[in-house]
Design an enzyme around this catalytic site. Structure first.
Site, mmCIF file in Angstrom:
data_model
loop_
_atom_site.group_PDB
_atom_site.id
_atom_site.type_symbol
_atom_site.label_atom_id
_atom_site.label_comp_id
_atom_site.label_asym_id
_atom_site.label_seq_id
_atom_site.Cartn_x
_atom_site.Cartn_y
_atom_site.Cartn_z
ATOM 1 N N HIS A 60 54.429 48.831 24.462
ATOM 2 C CA HIS A 60 55.265 47.620 24.581
ATOM 3 C C HIS A 60 56.493 47.660 23.661
ATOM 4 O O HIS A 60 57.321 46.755 23.706
ATOM 5 C CB HIS A 60 54.435 46.344 24.376
ATOM 6 N N ASP A 104 47.976 50.269 25.743
ATOM 7 C CA ASP A 104 49.271 50.055 25.074
ATOM 8 C C ASP A 104 49.626 51.258 24.182
ATOM 9 O O ASP A 104 49.779 51.137 22.975
ATOM 10 C CB ASP A 104 49.203 48.752 24.255
ATOM 11 N N GLN A 203 54.249 40.089 14.108
ATOM 12 C CA GLN A 203 55.429 40.629 14.780
ATOM 13 C C GLN A 203 56.133 41.664 13.898
ATOM 14 O O GLN A 203 56.359 41.417 12.708
ATOM 15 C CB GLN A 203 56.400 39.498 15.138
ATOM 16 N N GLY A 204 56.484 42.792 14.485
ATOM 17 C CA GLY A 204 57.135 43.862 13.735
ATOM 18 C C GLY A 204 56.156 44.938 13.285
ATOM 19 O O GLY A 204 56.556 46.039 12.936
ATOM 20 N N ASP A 205 54.871 44.610 13.294
ATOM 21 C CA ASP A 205 53.857 45.616 12.940
ATOM 22 C C ASP A 205 53.475 46.462 14.150
ATOM 23 O O ASP A 205 52.799 47.495 14.011
ATOM 24 C CB ASP A 205 52.598 44.938 12.383
ATOM 25 N N SER A 206 53.881 46.033 15.329
ATOM 26 C CA SER A 206 53.484 46.697 16.567
ATOM 27 C C SER A 206 53.727 48.196 16.545
ATOM 28 O O SER A 206 54.730 48.669 16.030
ATOM 29 C CB SER A 206 54.263 46.129 17.749
HETATM 30 N N1 ARG Z 1 53.294 42.299 19.563
HETATM 31 C C1 ARG Z 1 53.593 42.277 18.165
HETATM 32 C C2 ARG Z 1 54.758 43.216 17.865
HETATM 33 O O1 ARG Z 1 55.429 43.578 18.801
HETATM 34 C C3 ARG Z 1 52.384 42.546 17.310
HETATM 35 C C4 ARG Z 1 51.566 41.355 17.262
HETATM 36 C C5 ARG Z 1 50.298 41.544 16.538
HETATM 37 N N2 ARG Z 1 49.722 40.263 16.483
HETATM 38 C C6 ARG Z 1 48.620 39.967 15.821
HETATM 39 N N3 ARG Z 1 48.252 38.725 15.786
HETATM 40 N N4 ARG Z 1 47.932 40.899 15.215
HETATM 41 O O2 ARG Z 1 55.111 43.453 16.734
#
Ligand code: ARG
Length: 258
Positions: A60, A104, A203-206
């Site tokens: 993603h 993913d 967000q940002g850890d993905s």
């Molecule tokens: N989708 C998020 C990203 O793009 C990561 C989200 C992780 N969320 C969580 N609750 N662990 O950075």
């Protein structure tokens, strides 16, 4: 008087914010060598070096693959001496379903293989299906997630210094309970977190790593930061792409594209 007010405001804000980093984590010791496999994809995603020419990240994150600057080395995104890595080609798992976040996984092949000695970077070993059989990712096993992601749900900016947090693995059965994800966590995913929330990736850890301790005491890559309902909410664990599930596609893709 002014100083007293300023000081009490300061301690109030540190109290309020003490627990909302990566979310609920802590700074990574800059001296540690155990984060040498983590790279940043322009700050908005992360990845893990799994061999000299390959980085594992989240599918993603793919909208940034064509434009992003990948950097590795150390915990500080702003450091001048970061190692820049260039992408030759990207591969998204063929079964990836973006709307459900299943499979993913994405692989980034580098233009030039990394010289580990020269750069101080290093690869991480992945959890394979055999290791899973030994209980490596069973419910309750403590895992660690690292990254430069936001320090609370809804925060606007990522952090420049890498943070980490320990969270227990949650079985897919528990994560799929009504009142939690109610069936949305499929077999390609792995959940980790506490019932009470408070500690999580965000967000940002993905694309970044979730690790467990391997048989030799070193971290092994068990998950890729993928999604969650908000961050660190009670009963809504962090969801990770399950590396053992992607393992054969990862190995085959690396072999077929040398
Ligand atoms: N989708 C998020 C990203 O793009 C990561 C989200 C992780 N969320 C969580 N609750 N662990 O950075």
């Amino acid at each position: 008087m002014k100083t007293i007010i300023a000081l009490s405001l300061l301690s109030l804000s540190s109290l309020l914010h003490a627990n909302d980093r990566i979310v609920g984590g802590e700074l990574v010791d800059p001296a540690t060598t155990e984060t040498r496999y983590i790279v940043s994809l322009g700050g908005s995603c992360a990845g893990s070096i799994i061999s000299p020419s390959w980085i594992l990240t989240a599918a993603h994150c793919k909208s940034i693959f064509n434009s992003v600057v990948i950097t590795g080395g150390g915990v500080d995104l702003k450091a001048k001496n970061r190692v820049v890595l260039k992408i030759k080609k990207s591969y998204v798992h063929p079964k990836n379903n973006p709307s459900k976040y299943s499979y993913d996984f994405a692989l980034l092949q580098l233009e030039t293989p990394i010289d580990f000695e020269k750069t101080g970077l290093a690869p991480i070993t992945m959890v394979d299906p055999d290791l899973v059989k030994t209980g490596a990712i069973d419910d309750g096993v403590i895992s660690t997630v690292l990254g430069w992601g936001t320090m609370s749900e809804g925060a606007q900016s990522i952090t420049n210094l890498m943070r980490k947090v320990d969270v227990p693995i949650v079985s897919n059965d528990r994560a799929n309970a009504p009142g939690s994800y109610n069936g949305q966590v499929d077999a390609t995913m792995l959940a980790a977190g506490y019932d009470q929330g408070k500690k999580d990736s965000c967000q940002g850890d993905s694309g970044g790593p979730l690790t467990v301790v391997g048989t030799d005491g070193k971290p092994v890559l068990a998950g890729v930061v993928s999604w969650g309902k908000g961050c660190a909410r009670a009963n809504y664990y962090g969801i990770y792409a399950n590396v053992a599930v992607g393992y054969s596609w990862i190995q085959d893709t690396m072999k077929a594209n040398q």
